[in-house]
Design a protein around this motif. Structure first.
Motif, short mmCIF file in Angstrom:
data_model
loop_
_atom_site.label_atom_id
_atom_site.label_comp_id
_atom_site.label_asym_id
_atom_site.label_seq_id
_atom_site.Cartn_x
_atom_site.Cartn_y
_atom_site.Cartn_z
N UNK A 144 -47.28 -0.24 -28.49
CA UNK A 144 -46.44 0.15 -29.81
C UNK A 144 -45.09 0.39 -29.53
N UNK A 145 -44.81 0.47 -28.06
CA UNK A 145 -43.38 1.02 -27.75
C UNK A 145 -42.36 0.00 -28.32
N UNK A 146 -41.15 0.14 -28.50
CA UNK A 146 -40.09 -0.55 -29.01
C UNK A 146 -39.79 -1.95 -27.98
N UNK A 147 -40.07 -1.44 -26.81
CA UNK A 147 -39.73 -2.45 -25.55
C UNK A 147 -41.11 -3.19 -25.15
N UNK A 148 -42.18 -3.08 -25.76
CA UNK A 148 -43.40 -3.52 -25.03
C UNK A 148 -43.29 -5.23 -25.12
N UNK A 149 -42.73 -5.87 -26.38
CA UNK A 149 -42.69 -7.45 -26.39
C UNK A 149 -41.84 -7.79 -25.38
N UNK A 150 -40.44 -7.16 -25.20
CA UNK A 150 -39.67 -7.52 -24.02
C UNK A 150 -40.08 -7.48 -22.69
N UNK A 151 -41.16 -6.57 -22.15
CA UNK A 151 -41.51 -6.28 -20.96
C UNK A 151 -42.60 -7.39 -20.96
N UNK A 152 -43.53 -7.47 -21.88
CA UNK A 152 -44.55 -8.79 -21.81
C UNK A 152 -43.93 -10.10 -21.72
N UNK A 153 -42.96 -10.30 -22.20
CA UNK A 153 -42.34 -11.62 -22.21
C UNK A 153 -41.79 -11.90 -20.75
N UNK A 154 -40.90 -10.59 -20.23
CA UNK A 154 -40.46 -10.76 -19.11
C UNK A 154 -41.59 -10.98 -17.86
N UNK A 155 -42.50 -10.21 -18.09
CA UNK A 155 -43.52 -10.50 -17.20
C UNK A 155 -44.30 -11.86 -17.18
N UNK A 156 -44.42 -12.22 -18.42
CA UNK A 156 -45.27 -13.64 -18.69
C UNK A 156 -44.39 -14.76 -17.89
N UNK A 157 -42.91 -14.72 -18.10
CA UNK A 157 -42.03 -15.92 -17.75
C UNK A 157 -41.56 -15.45 -16.18
N UNK A 158 -42.08 -14.42 -15.64
CA UNK A 158 -42.05 -14.20 -13.97
C UNK A 158 -40.65 -13.73 -13.91
N UNK A 159 -40.07 -12.84 -14.71
CA UNK A 159 -38.64 -12.50 -14.12
C UNK A 159 -38.80 -10.82 -13.82
N UNK A 160 -40.07 -10.36 -14.13
CA UNK A 160 -40.15 -8.81 -13.67
C UNK A 160 -41.57 -8.88 -13.23
N UNK A 161 -41.88 -7.98 -12.19
CA UNK A 161 -43.21 -7.72 -11.60
C UNK A 161 -43.51 -6.27 -11.60
N UNK A 162 -42.68 -5.38 -11.91
CA UNK A 162 -42.79 -4.01 -11.56
C UNK A 162 -42.96 -3.44 -10.39
N UNK A 163 -43.21 -2.40 -9.94
CA UNK A 163 -43.31 -1.64 -8.80
C UNK A 163 -44.57 -1.81 -8.33
N UNK A 164 -44.68 -1.53 -6.57
CA UNK A 164 -45.82 -1.41 -5.96
C UNK A 164 -46.80 -0.65 -6.42
N UNK A 165 -46.66 0.39 -7.41
CA UNK A 165 -47.85 1.21 -7.90
C UNK A 165 -48.33 0.67 -9.17
N UNK A 166 -47.85 -0.56 -9.61
CA UNK A 166 -48.21 -1.10 -10.87
C UNK A 166 -47.55 -0.74 -11.87
N UNK A 167 -46.66 0.11 -11.93
CA UNK A 167 -45.85 0.75 -13.03
C UNK A 167 -44.67 -0.33 -13.25
N UNK A 168 -44.11 -0.08 -14.52
CA UNK A 168 -42.63 -0.55 -14.50
C UNK A 168 -41.75 0.27 -14.74
N UNK A 169 -42.02 1.45 -15.27
CA UNK A 169 -40.98 2.69 -15.50
C UNK A 169 -39.81 2.10 -16.26
N UNK A 170 -40.15 2.00 -17.46
CA UNK A 170 -39.17 1.54 -18.32
C UNK A 170 -37.99 2.45 -18.85
#
Length: 173
Positions: free
Chosen positions: A49-75
């Motif tokens: 429910x964070x304002x940015x969740x759809x942006x992060x989800x979209x970016x992850x789906x299309x392969x432009x972000x993968x996050x950090x080695x500890x599996x976090x994104x740190x928005x």
């Protein structure tokens, strides 16, 4: 173009640093990406429910972000120059040579993971640098993000080999 908006008080705050989530919003808005409404959130530090969740989800789906080695994104972390340009160039589907053939700047060795992106930034004049230092770990400001996105958009619209101020006369008028 309606890509980056100001604050409710009417200011733009060009010197304010940009978070990783804010950078995604600006980039995905810039390319007019259709956002996931119920996408997968593989990062434990991103709540649905964070304002940015759809942006992060979209970016992850299309392969432009993968996050950090500890599996976090740190928005909420500041986006640094290396991260920002990788995300921007991947999102805009820019053809980047997969390796740098020399040290790009004094602080960007050719074997750094971000060297190919920085090489592209240098070759295309997408960012002004000082004293041959890129500052890959430096945070991006709102002004720098706007300028970088503008320069990539101008190159895309004009098919020019390198950005120069004379290119944008009449492009957005």
């Amino acid at each position: 173009q309606g890509i980056i908006t100001g604050y409710a008080d009417g200011t733009f705050r060009p010197d304010a640093t940009v978070t990783r989530a804010e950078a995604l919003k600006m980039i995905l808005s810039g390319i007019q990406s259709e956002l996931d409404s119920t996408g997968t959130l593989p990062f434990p530090d991103v709540v649905s429910d964070a304002w940015y969740s759809n942006y992060i989800s979209t970016a992850y789906r299309v392969g432009i972000v993968d996050g950090y080695p500890d599996s976090t994104f740190k928005p909420g972390n500041t986006v640094n120059k290396a991260e920002f340009f990788k995300i921007l160039l991947l999102a805009m589907e820019v053809d980047v040579t997969p390796e740098a053939f020399e040290d790009v700047y004094f602080d960007v060795p050719q074997d750094a993971w971000f060297a190919p992106y920085v090489q592209f930034v240098k070759d295309k004049n997408l960012l002004d640098v000082v004293k041959d230092l890129f500052g890959p770990e430096d945070g991006m400001t709102r002004g720098e993000v706007a300028e970088a996105m503008f320069r990539v958009m101008i190159l895309s619209k004009t098919n020019a080999d390198k950005f120069s101020a004379s290119l944008f006369e009449g492009v957005f008028m």
